[in-house]
Design a protein around this motif. Structure first.
Motif, PDB file in Angstrom:
ATOM      1  N   GLU A  37       0.861  -1.183   0.000  1.00  0.00           N
ATOM      2  CA  GLU A  37       0.000   0.000   0.000  1.00  0.00           C
ATOM      3  C   GLU A  37       0.899   1.236   0.000  1.00  0.00           C
ATOM      4  O   GLU A  37       1.901   1.277   0.724  1.00  0.00           O
ATOM      5  N   ILE A  38       0.552   2.214  -0.799  1.00  0.00           N
ATOM      6  CA  ILE A  38       1.297   3.471  -0.806  1.00  0.00           C
ATOM      7  C   ILE A  38       0.679   4.408   0.220  1.00  0.00           C
ATOM      8  O   ILE A  38      -0.522   4.661   0.189  1.00  0.00           O
ATOM      9  N   LEU A  39       1.498   4.893   1.139  1.00  0.00           N
ATOM     10  CA  LEU A  39       1.033   5.818   2.174  1.00  0.00           C
ATOM     11  C   LEU A  39       1.309   7.239   1.690  1.00  0.00           C
ATOM     12  O   LEU A  39       2.318   7.851   2.033  1.00  0.00           O
ATOM     13  N   HIS A  40       0.411   7.742   0.867  1.00  0.00           N
ATOM     14  CA  HIS A  40       0.621   9.012   0.163  1.00  0.00           C
ATOM     15  C   HIS A  40       0.928  10.194   1.087  1.00  0.00           C
ATOM     16  O   HIS A  40       1.618  11.119   0.688  1.00  0.00           O
ATOM     17  N   ASN A  41       0.426  10.180   2.340  1.00  0.00           N
ATOM     18  CA  ASN A  41       0.688  11.324   3.230  1.00  0.00           C
ATOM     19  C   ASN A  41       2.052  11.232   3.909  1.00  0.00           C
ATOM     20  O   ASN A  41       2.405  12.128   4.646  1.00  0.00           O
ATOM     21  N   CYS A  42       2.790  10.152   3.701  1.00  0.00           N
ATOM     22  CA  CYS A  42       4.112   9.991   4.324  1.00  0.00           C
ATOM     23  C   CYS A  42       5.183  10.088   3.246  1.00  0.00           C
ATOM     24  O   CYS A  42       5.398   9.142   2.489  1.00  0.00           O
ATOM     25  N   ARG A  43       5.816  11.239   3.179  1.00  0.00           N
ATOM     26  CA  ARG A  43       6.848  11.468   2.171  1.00  0.00           C
ATOM     27  C   ARG A  43       8.154  11.858   2.840  1.00  0.00           C
ATOM     28  O   ARG A  43       8.164  12.464   3.906  1.00  0.00           O
ATOM     29  N   MET A  44       9.236  11.508   2.170  1.00  0.00           N
ATOM     30  CA  MET A  44      10.571  11.940   2.563  1.00  0.00           C
ATOM     31  C   MET A  44      11.072  12.822   1.424  1.00  0.00           C
ATOM     32  O   MET A  44      11.143  12.375   0.278  1.00  0.00           O
ATOM     33  N   GLU A  45      11.353  14.077   1.753  1.00  0.00           N
ATOM     34  CA  GLU A  45      11.838  15.022   0.746  1.00  0.00           C
ATOM     35  C   GLU A  45      13.126  15.647   1.250  1.00  0.00           C
ATOM     36  O   GLU A  45      13.139  16.283   2.303  1.00  0.00           O
ATOM     37  N   SER A  46      14.211  15.442   0.508  1.00  0.00           N
ATOM     38  CA  SER A  46      15.488  16.056   0.858  1.00  0.00           C
ATOM     39  C   SER A  46      16.284  16.270  -0.425  1.00  0.00           C
ATOM     40  O   SER A  46      15.832  15.913  -1.511  1.00  0.00           O
ATOM     41  N   GLU A  47      17.486  16.805  -0.279  1.00  0.00           N
ATOM     42  CA  GLU A  47      18.353  16.979  -1.445  1.00  0.00           C
ATOM     43  C   GLU A  47      18.740  15.630  -2.037  1.00  0.00           C
ATOM     44  O   GLU A  47      19.002  15.519  -3.230  1.00  0.00           O
ATOM     45  N   LEU A  48      18.767  14.595  -1.197  1.00  0.00           N
ATOM     46  CA  LEU A  48      19.193  13.275  -1.639  1.00  0.00           C
ATOM     47  C   LEU A  48      18.078  12.419  -2.216  1.00  0.00           C
ATOM     48  O   LEU A  48      18.304  11.624  -3.117  1.00  0.00           O
ATOM     49  N   ILE A  49      16.882  12.557  -1.652  1.00  0.00           N
ATOM     50  CA  ILE A  49      15.825  11.620  -2.032  1.00  0.00           C
ATOM     51  C   ILE A  49      14.443  12.245  -1.934  1.00  0.00           C
ATOM     52  O   ILE A  49      14.170  13.059  -1.057  1.00  0.00           O
ATOM     53  N   SER A  50      13.593  11.836  -2.858  1.00  0.00           N
ATOM     54  CA  SER A  50      12.172  12.134  -2.811  1.00  0.00           C
ATOM     55  C   SER A  50      11.476  10.781  -2.890  1.00  0.00           C
ATOM     56  O   SER A  50      11.589  10.074  -3.898  1.00  0.00           O
ATOM     57  N   ALA A  51      10.796  10.414  -1.801  1.00  0.00           N
ATOM     58  CA  ALA A  51      10.230   9.072  -1.733  1.00  0.00           C
ATOM     59  C   ALA A  51       8.936   9.071  -0.937  1.00  0.00           C
ATOM     60  O   ALA A  51       8.677   9.974  -0.141  1.00  0.00           O
ATOM     61  N   VAL A  52       8.148   8.033  -1.159  1.00  0.00           N
ATOM     62  CA  VAL A  52       6.898   7.830  -0.434  1.00  0.00           C
ATOM     63  C   VAL A  52       7.041   6.547   0.379  1.00  0.00           C
ATOM     64  O   VAL A  52       7.754   5.625  -0.006  1.00  0.00           O
ATOM     65  N   LYS A  53       6.359   6.510   1.503  1.00  0.00           N
ATOM     66  CA  LYS A  53       6.403   5.322   2.352  1.00  0.00           C
ATOM     67  C   LYS A  53       5.426   4.275   1.823  1.00  0.00           C
ATOM     68  O   LYS A  53       4.326   4.625   1.357  1.00  0.00           O
ATOM     69  N   ILE A  54       5.846   3.013   1.901  1.00  0.00           N
ATOM     70  CA  ILE A  54       4.977   1.910   1.504  1.00  0.00           C
ATOM     71  C   ILE A  54       4.840   0.943   2.672  1.00  0.00           C
ATOM     72  O   ILE A  54       5.680   0.899   3.571  1.00  0.00           O
ATOM     73  N   LYS A  55       3.754   0.163   2.641  1.00  0.00           N
ATOM     74  CA  LYS A  55       3.446  -0.741   3.742  1.00  0.00           C
ATOM     75  C   LYS A  55       2.867  -2.037   3.195  1.00  0.00           C
ATOM     76  O   LYS A  55       2.068  -2.026   2.262  1.00  0.00           O
ATOM     77  N   TRP A  56       3.286  -3.134   3.803  1.00  0.00           N
ATOM     78  CA  TRP A  56       2.675  -4.439   3.534  1.00  0.00           C
ATOM     79  C   TRP A  56       2.309  -5.060   4.868  1.00  0.00           C
ATOM     80  O   TRP A  56       3.073  -4.993   5.828  1.00  0.00           O
ATOM     81  N   SER A  57       1.135  -5.653   4.928  1.00  0.00           N
ATOM     82  CA  SER A  57       0.688  -6.314   6.142  1.00  0.00           C
ATOM     83  C   SER A  57       0.180  -7.712   5.808  1.00  0.00           C
ATOM     84  O   SER A  57      -0.613  -7.880   4.876  1.00  0.00           O
TER      85      SER A  57
END
Length: 156
Positions: free
Chosen positions: A129-149
């Protein structure tokens, strides 16, 4: 192919995974493999080697910020051969819940000059599942958090 589980890596294995990391992840993340597990005590590595004992795919699961997180890398010459799925199956068999950070765009360049292709469709296909409200934004990386249960996904 067989997945080899190990708690600790030899210096040779660490060097191979660092090279795999540098070859397959965006150039901005070069040589950051060594800091992935800084301060982490509970972790497991999963390796897939070729006949010459060269690591062609690697995964790790680890606890950080009260979450079980993971990372996977498959050598681009060996992608689309089921190795990522094999590693994910191993991770899923060992864990009830997994979180990861996923680069969800194709804007980064790899060490060899090629465009880094987001593996988002791979993870969606495997029940993440893509957790669209959880993002990591920095000079190094732009990413979204994902989850599996395991509770929400029956195909282990």
């Amino acid at each position: 192919m067989e997945v080899i589980a190990t708690k600790y890596l030899s210096t040779y294995q660490s060097a191979q995974i660092n090279q795999l990391w540098n070859d397959e992840y965006p150039l901005k993340l070069k040589d950051r493999f060594s800091i992935l597990l800084n301060g982490v005590t509970n972790f497991n590595h999963y390796l897939v080697e070729d006949r010459e004992h060269i690591i062609i795919a690697w995964a790790v699961d680890f606890e950080k910020d009260n979450e079980k997180r993971f990372s996977i890398i498959v050598n681009s010459k060996h992608q689309s051969k089921g190795l990522g799925s094999l590693l994910l199956s191993k991770l899923k068999s060992e864990n009830e819940l997994l979180f990861g950070w996923l680069i969800d765009h194709n804007n980064d360049i790899k060490n060899n000059g090629a465009v880094y292709q987001s593996p988002i469709s791979f993870y969606l296909k495997h029940g993440f599942e893509i957790l669209h409200n959880c993002r990591m934004e920095s000079e190094l990386i732009s990413a979204v958090k994902i989850k599996w249960s395991k509770v929400n996904y029956s195909d282990n």
